[in-house]
Design a protein around this motif. Structure first.
Motif, mmCIF file in Angstrom:
data_model
loop_
_atom_site.group_PDB
_atom_site.id
_atom_site.type_symbol
_atom_site.label_atom_id
_atom_site.label_comp_id
_atom_site.label_asym_id
_atom_site.label_seq_id
_atom_site.Cartn_x
_atom_site.Cartn_y
_atom_site.Cartn_z
ATOM 1 N N GLN A 246 44.309 37.797 35.453
ATOM 2 C CA GLN A 246 43.713 39.103 35.708
ATOM 3 C C GLN A 246 42.876 39.486 34.490
ATOM 4 O OE1 GLN A 246 43.980 41.104 38.644
ATOM 5 N NE2 GLN A 246 42.203 41.907 37.559
ATOM 6 N N ASP A 247 41.575 39.562 34.654
ATOM 7 C CA ASP A 247 40.692 39.912 33.550
ATOM 8 C C ASP A 247 40.538 41.431 33.449
ATOM 9 O OD1 ASP A 247 39.019 39.546 31.414
ATOM 10 O OD2 ASP A 247 37.245 39.122 32.627
ATOM 11 N N GLU A 248 40.215 41.894 32.241
ATOM 12 C CA GLU A 248 39.879 43.296 31.992
ATOM 13 C C GLU A 248 38.588 43.287 31.182
ATOM 14 O OE1 GLU A 248 43.170 45.199 30.079
ATOM 15 O OE2 GLU A 248 44.634 44.368 31.493
ATOM 16 N N PRO A 249 37.446 43.044 31.857
ATOM 17 C CA PRO A 249 36.204 42.757 31.137
ATOM 18 C C PRO A 249 35.687 43.882 30.247
ATOM 19 C CG PRO A 249 35.800 43.115 33.478
ATOM 20 C CD PRO A 249 37.277 43.033 33.315
ATOM 21 N N VAL A 250 36.029 45.124 30.535
ATOM 22 C CA VAL A 250 35.500 46.244 29.748
ATOM 23 C C VAL A 250 36.369 46.512 28.530
ATOM 24 C CG1 VAL A 250 34.898 48.695 29.756
ATOM 25 C CG2 VAL A 250 34.414 47.271 31.776
ATOM 26 N N GLY A 304 48.826 36.304 33.628
ATOM 27 C CA GLY A 304 48.779 35.108 34.449
ATOM 28 C C GLY A 304 49.125 35.401 35.902
ATOM 29 N N LEU A 305 48.366 34.798 36.809
ATOM 30 C CA LEU A 305 48.566 34.979 38.244
ATOM 31 C C LEU A 305 48.851 33.631 38.892
ATOM 32 C CD1 LEU A 305 45.450 37.264 38.927
ATOM 33 C CD2 LEU A 305 47.812 38.033 38.607
ATOM 34 N N SER A 327 34.705 42.207 42.412
ATOM 35 C CA SER A 327 35.325 43.372 41.747
ATOM 36 C C SER A 327 36.824 43.231 41.537
ATOM 37 C CB SER A 327 35.048 44.679 42.534
ATOM 38 O OG SER A 327 33.662 44.877 42.694
ATOM 39 N N SER A 328 37.436 42.104 41.921
ATOM 40 C CA SER A 328 38.877 41.941 41.702
ATOM 41 C C SER A 328 39.202 41.599 40.258
ATOM 42 C CB SER A 328 39.426 40.834 42.607
ATOM 43 O OG SER A 328 38.936 39.562 42.189
ATOM 44 N N GLN A 329 38.199 41.064 39.522
ATOM 45 C CA GLN A 329 38.358 40.660 38.118
ATOM 46 C C GLN A 329 39.458 39.613 37.941
ATOM 47 O OE1 GLN A 329 35.951 41.599 36.461
ATOM 48 N NE2 GLN A 329 35.281 43.373 37.629
ATOM 49 N N LYS A 330 39.638 38.768 38.950
ATOM 50 C CA LYS A 330 40.559 37.635 38.828
ATOM 51 C C LYS A 330 39.751 36.416 38.400
ATOM 52 C CE LYS A 330 43.820 39.445 42.220
ATOM 53 N NZ LYS A 330 44.459 39.265 43.547
ATOM 54 N N MET A 331 40.150 35.832 37.280
ATOM 55 C CA MET A 331 39.357 34.786 36.648
ATOM 56 C C MET A 331 40.129 33.478 36.578
ATOM 57 S SD MET A 331 37.871 34.636 32.718
ATOM 58 C CE MET A 331 36.601 35.869 33.008
#
Length: 511
Positions: A246-250, A304-305, A327-331
């Motif tokens: 799970q990303d948090e790009p901001v 981690g997912l 827009s899910s920000q799953k990387m």
């Protein structure tokens, strides 16, 4: 596919290990086969019933797990170079792999009347799943992640396999030529199934028919015989993904380097964006996004997912997945070394992929990887995937004291190579044209202790497997002598074989 080899551990899962000192992502093999099945024959029945075995207790790093029969609680354990079923003197399996996987033709069963172990080629362990398909029906065997999982066909039989295979055969005939029974070989069911499924990208549709199976292979047996296809299969992870996060790009980006988006995003497009900028990692997200980084931000392990959370098709290739939906920000994260054409590798272990992997490798390529490990070690090279065109070649090159030795891998059944020295070169050549679609190459290398070399001189006429004589720790090698003796030796932890030289004159060690 010209060759595909399972990685150690059966049903693999790609997970992540945190190295605190460097804060790096490292791929880790899964926990092996949690469940294996023992498929028997008439020889097994006096000793135990075939059945299902599950891991007994947690898996500890560097220690082979124990298994236990789900019903009888009969143990399976590894000791003295063998997997043992029940105890040391009933059934043993000559196999040095870390986990039980798909093992055939290595079973030795103690026959008290003869006072010796005899081989039973009809028994095997398997951690595969089983699909039954009735004649005239159609089923699709599918892996969860078709972009980097391959369907491995372990075994395929038609109808009542043992009843058909053994009917009318005495022990003497079974060891000779019993044409009325060996229908599996005669109709070659597994080859037909593999031909249908091997090139499938993680899925395969099968429809049993007389055309496919060459007629009812059991029609020589009186009475009713079920007409169904039994397929044992596994999904094998190609070892490239480092996991889904799970990303948090901001506020807290997983990879803090540069990023870009493209409507035709693919995994290799993202990797080739990050690699020239000297970034170690590339991550794809939201179907169209890509981000680079040399290390991850603190706290990534808690994000981690499951790998199945990253199942959004890439904008540029619907057969690849680029993280989660928009827009899910799953990387999903990859090392940028994936798909590089050549390089100097100085780590003790690593993975080499064909250029542009996981996409098709380009034509007219000449890629050389120079691998060097600690001077006291040899290099064990395992072939995880080898599917290249007949116009292309993959070779291992060693410069020894008196000559340069080149071992060509394609066109052979070799799945593992142990070097003589601590440095080798791997050369991949792709021609200017390609006759068929291919999936590429994956090689895993590791610096290992070793025994040997075993010289092919004097009374020794051959060594198998022959990698210039070196044998990695724990491996077995068979030495063939001029007088016809075959002697099996094992490389021990102290760097010596369990049988001393001269091998061809050792009484009582003939196998």
């Amino acid at each position: 596919m010209a060759g595909q080899v399972p990685t150690t551990g059966g049903r693999l899962s790609v997970c992540v290990l945190v190295l605190t000192a460097w804060n790096l992502l490292v791929p880790v093999a899964g926990a092996g086969c949690p469940t294996v099945r023992l498929f028997g024959s008439t020889r097994l029945s006096p000793y135990l019933r075939s059945g299902t075995y599950s891991m007994d207790g947690p898996v500890r790093p560097g220690i082979r797990p124990k298994y236990r029969n789900d019903e009888s609680k009969t143990p399976v354990f590894f000791e003295d170079g063998y997997w043992h079923v029940e105890n040391l003197n009933r059934i043993r399996v000559r196999d040095s792999s870390f986990y039980l996987e798909d093992i055939t033709e290595t079973f030795e069963i103690w026959v008290s009347g003869q006072g010796e172990f005899v081989v039973d080629p009809e028994a095997h362990f398997s951690c595969a799943d089983i699909t039954y398909i009735c004649k005239g029906d159609k089923k699709t065997i599918r892996c969860p992640r078709t972009d980097f999982q391959k369907l491995l066909i372990v075994r395929a039989t038609y109808g009542q396999d043992w009843a058909c295979k053994l009917s009318g055969c005495t022990d003497l005939e079974r060891n000779a030529d019993c044409t009325s029974c060996f229908w599996v070989s005669r109709n070659d069911v597994i080859t037909r199934v593999k031909d249908r499924c091997t090139r499938a990208r993680g899925n395969c549709t099968l429809e049993p028919s007389d055309e496919m199976l060459g007629g009812n292979p059991c029609d020589h047996i009186s009475g009713e015989v079920d007409t169904y296809l039994k397929v044992e299969h596994r999904c094998i992870n190609i070892p490239m993904s480092l996991g889904c996060y799970q990303d948090e790009p901001v506020d807290n980006p997983l990879l803090p380097g540069p990023s870009f988006s493209h409507p035709n995003m693919t995994i290799q497009k993202c990797i080739t964006y990050c690699r020239p900028q000297s970034y170690r990692y590339a991550g794809v997200a939201n179907r169209f996004g890509c981000r680079c980084g040399n290390q991850t931000q603190q706290g990534f392990s808690s994000r981690g997912l499951s790998i199945t959370d990253c199942i959004a098709p890439c904008g540029g290739d619907e057969f690849q997945f680029c993280g989660g939906p928009s827009s899910s920000q799953k990387m999903e994260v990859f090392e940028t070394s994936v798909g590089a054409c050549g390089g100097d590798l100085r780590t003790n272990e690593g993975i080499i992929y064909s250029p542009n992997f996981p996409g098709p490798y380009p034509e007219d390529q000449n890629c050389i990887w120079n691998v060097q490990v600690s001077s006291e070690n040899a290099i064990r090279i395992s072939v995880e995937l080898l599917d290249i065109s007949t116009e292309d070649s993959l070779a291992i090159i060693e410069d020894r004291s008196s000559q340069t030795v080149i071992t060509v891998l394609n066109g052979t059944s070799m799945t593992e190579y142990v070097s003589v020295s601590s440095n080798v070169s791997l050369q991949f050549r792709a021609g200017r044209q390609r006759a068929q679609q291919t999936d590429g190459v994956i090689l895993r290398y590791k610096g290992v202790g070793h025994c040997g070399p075993v010289a092919v001189v004097g009374d020794v006429i051959s060594v198998s497997p022959n990698h210039g004589g070196n044998v990695a720790l724990g491996q077995h090698a068979t030495i063939t002598c001029k007088n016809g003796q075959n002697i099996t030796v094992q490389c021990q932890e102290d760097g010596s074989f369990d049988i001393p030289t001269p091998y061809c004159n050792v009484a009582g060690k003939i196998v």
